[in-house]
Write a protein that holds these residues in place. Structure first.
Motif, mmCIF file in Angstrom:
data_model
loop_
_atom_site.group_PDB
_atom_site.id
_atom_site.type_symbol
_atom_site.label_atom_id
_atom_site.label_comp_id
_atom_site.label_asym_id
_atom_site.label_seq_id
_atom_site.Cartn_x
_atom_site.Cartn_y
_atom_site.Cartn_z
ATOM 1 N N ALA A 176 0.835 -1.209 0.000
ATOM 2 C CA ALA A 176 0.000 0.000 0.000
ATOM 3 C C ALA A 176 0.866 1.253 0.000
ATOM 4 O O ALA A 176 0.551 2.234 -0.684
ATOM 5 C CB ALA A 176 -0.925 -0.011 1.213
ATOM 6 N N LEU A 177 1.946 1.228 0.735
ATOM 7 C CA LEU A 177 2.844 2.380 0.790
ATOM 8 C C LEU A 177 3.553 2.589 -0.549
ATOM 9 O O LEU A 177 3.758 3.729 -0.975
ATOM 10 C CB LEU A 177 3.861 2.191 1.918
ATOM 11 N N LEU A 178 3.907 1.508 -1.221
ATOM 12 C CA LEU A 178 4.553 1.617 -2.532
ATOM 13 C C LEU A 178 3.646 2.296 -3.552
ATOM 14 O O LEU A 178 4.127 2.913 -4.497
ATOM 15 C CB LEU A 178 4.967 0.238 -3.046
ATOM 16 N N GLU A 179 2.341 2.183 -3.371
ATOM 17 C CA GLU A 179 1.393 2.831 -4.272
ATOM 18 C C GLU A 179 1.348 4.341 -4.059
ATOM 19 O O GLU A 179 1.036 5.091 -4.984
ATOM 20 C CB GLU A 179 -0.009 2.243 -4.080
ATOM 21 N N ARG A 180 1.662 4.792 -2.851
ATOM 22 C CA ARG A 180 1.507 6.212 -2.503
ATOM 23 C C ARG A 180 2.809 7.004 -2.468
ATOM 24 O O ARG A 180 2.799 8.212 -2.647
ATOM 25 C CB ARG A 180 0.851 6.329 -1.122
ATOM 26 N N GLU A 181 3.900 6.337 -2.177
ATOM 27 C CA GLU A 181 5.164 7.035 -1.937
ATOM 28 C C GLU A 181 6.234 6.637 -2.945
ATOM 29 O O GLU A 181 6.270 5.516 -3.420
ATOM 30 C CB GLU A 181 5.668 6.721 -0.521
ATOM 31 N N GLN A 182 7.126 7.558 -3.200
ATOM 32 C CA GLN A 182 8.235 7.331 -4.119
ATOM 33 C C GLN A 182 9.396 6.670 -3.381
ATOM 34 O O GLN A 182 9.767 7.086 -2.281
ATOM 35 C CB GLN A 182 8.699 8.659 -4.709
ATOM 36 N N VAL A 183 10.002 5.669 -3.992
ATOM 37 C CA VAL A 183 11.172 5.012 -3.417
ATOM 38 C C VAL A 183 12.445 5.371 -4.187
ATOM 39 O O VAL A 183 13.535 5.270 -3.663
ATOM 40 C CB VAL A 183 10.975 3.472 -3.336
ATOM 41 N N ASP A 184 12.301 5.839 -5.421
ATOM 42 C CA ASP A 184 13.435 6.160 -6.283
ATOM 43 C C ASP A 184 14.386 7.145 -5.592
ATOM 44 O O ASP A 184 13.978 8.213 -5.157
ATOM 45 C CB ASP A 184 12.926 6.752 -7.594
ATOM 46 N N GLY A 185 15.648 6.745 -5.484
ATOM 47 C CA GLY A 185 16.658 7.613 -4.873
ATOM 48 C C GLY A 185 16.560 7.705 -3.369
ATOM 49 O O GLY A 185 17.178 8.569 -2.763
ATOM 50 N N ARG A 186 15.806 6.811 -2.773
ATOM 51 C CA ARG A 186 15.604 6.848 -1.320
ATOM 52 C C ARG A 186 15.933 5.504 -0.687
ATOM 53 O O ARG A 186 15.857 4.458 -1.333
ATOM 54 C CB ARG A 186 14.152 7.190 -0.993
ATOM 55 N N LEU A 187 16.249 5.573 0.582
ATOM 56 C CA LEU A 187 16.408 4.393 1.417
ATOM 57 C C LEU A 187 15.217 4.323 2.343
ATOM 58 O O LEU A 187 14.959 5.265 3.085
ATOM 59 C CB LEU A 187 17.704 4.478 2.240
ATOM 60 N N TRP A 188 14.488 3.229 2.272
ATOM 61 C CA TRP A 188 13.386 2.988 3.195
ATOM 62 C C TRP A 188 13.840 1.939 4.197
ATOM 63 O O TRP A 188 14.290 0.869 3.807
ATOM 64 C CB TRP A 188 12.168 2.444 2.473
ATOM 65 N N ILE A 189 13.702 2.249 5.463
ATOM 66 C CA ILE A 189 13.929 1.278 6.526
ATOM 67 C C ILE A 189 12.540 0.881 7.024
ATOM 68 O O ILE A 189 11.836 1.690 7.629
ATOM 69 C CB ILE A 189 14.757 1.858 7.694
ATOM 70 N N VAL A 190 12.152 -0.352 6.741
ATOM 71 C CA VAL A 190 10.823 -0.842 7.083
ATOM 72 C C VAL A 190 10.902 -1.591 8.402
ATOM 73 O O VAL A 190 11.616 -2.589 8.511
ATOM 74 C CB VAL A 190 10.276 -1.763 5.974
ATOM 75 N N GLU A 191 10.179 -1.088 9.382
ATOM 76 C CA GLU A 191 10.087 -1.739 10.681
ATOM 77 C C GLU A 191 8.629 -2.150 10.904
ATOM 78 O O GLU A 191 7.763 -1.825 10.099
ATOM 79 C CB GLU A 191 10.564 -0.781 11.771
ATOM 80 N N GLU A 192 8.373 -2.829 11.986
ATOM 81 C CA GLU A 192 7.024 -3.317 12.243
ATOM 82 C C GLU A 192 5.978 -2.207 12.269
ATOM 83 O O GLU A 192 4.904 -2.347 11.707
ATOM 84 C CB GLU A 192 6.970 -4.080 13.575
ATOM 85 N N GLU A 193 6.298 -1.102 12.899
ATOM 86 C CA GLU A 193 5.307 -0.041 13.127
ATOM 87 C C GLU A 193 5.540 1.231 12.328
ATOM 88 O O GLU A 193 4.740 2.155 12.411
ATOM 89 C CB GLU A 193 5.269 0.314 14.618
ATOM 90 N N ARG A 194 6.655 1.288 11.587
ATOM 91 C CA ARG A 194 6.928 2.516 10.853
ATOM 92 C C ARG A 194 7.888 2.257 9.694
ATOM 93 O O ARG A 194 8.537 1.215 9.629
ATOM 94 C CB ARG A 194 7.505 3.590 11.777
ATOM 95 N N VAL A 195 7.971 3.249 8.811
ATOM 96 C CA VAL A 195 8.937 3.242 7.731
ATOM 97 C C VAL A 195 9.692 4.569 7.807
ATOM 98 O O VAL A 195 9.089 5.636 7.789
ATOM 99 C CB VAL A 195 8.242 3.110 6.357
ATOM 100 N N ARG A 196 10.998 4.456 7.954
ATOM 101 C CA ARG A 196 11.854 5.651 7.946
ATOM 102 C C ARG A 196 12.423 5.825 6.550
ATOM 103 O O ARG A 196 12.783 4.856 5.895
ATOM 104 C CB ARG A 196 12.988 5.502 8.956
ATOM 105 N N VAL A 197 12.507 7.068 6.093
ATOM 106 C CA VAL A 197 12.973 7.356 4.741
ATOM 107 C C VAL A 197 14.168 8.289 4.813
ATOM 108 O O VAL A 197 14.147 9.303 5.513
ATOM 109 C CB VAL A 197 11.859 8.002 3.892
#
Length: 117
Positions: A94-115
């Protein structure tokens, strides 16, 4: 989105991504199992694919600058059993549909995603 699924994730992750309309290939299907991280990163960059992995080494922005890649998605999970990982990946879709990942580092944790950019 074009994704490379690392060998440390279940094969079902690639299938979930494909079902959601993403172009997902796996490290293992490409014969890259056991290759060093820099090789995997170079293949992702050459193919224009974001990497989805459990390998926290890819969160090192000095070694893997997010701006050099189509995206780095590092899952930092307390549990890494198959069912749990698949549940987190389903939420990630669902997050991939709304947010851009290109050129970013996403740290996916249980309760949050840090960018980081």
């Amino acid at each position: 989105m074009k994704l490379k699924i690392d060998e440390n994730l279940p094969d079902e992750v690639a299938e979930l991504m494909r079902q959601a309309g993403h172009d997902a290939s796996t490290v293992l299907a490409q014969g890259l199992g056991g290759h060093p991280d820099p090789d995997i990163a170079a293949v992702c960059a050459a193919e224009g694919r974001a990497l989805l992995t459990l390998d926290v080494d890819f969160a090192n922005v000095r070694r893997y600058s997010p701006s050099s890649y189509r995206g780095l998605i590092v899952m930092r999970l307390a549990r890494q059993d198959k069912l749990y990982v698949l549940a987190i990946v389903r939420r990630l879709l669902a997050l991939l549909e709304r947010e851009q990942v290109d050129g970013r580092l996403w740290i996916v944790e249980e309760e949050r995603v840090r960018v980081r950019e």
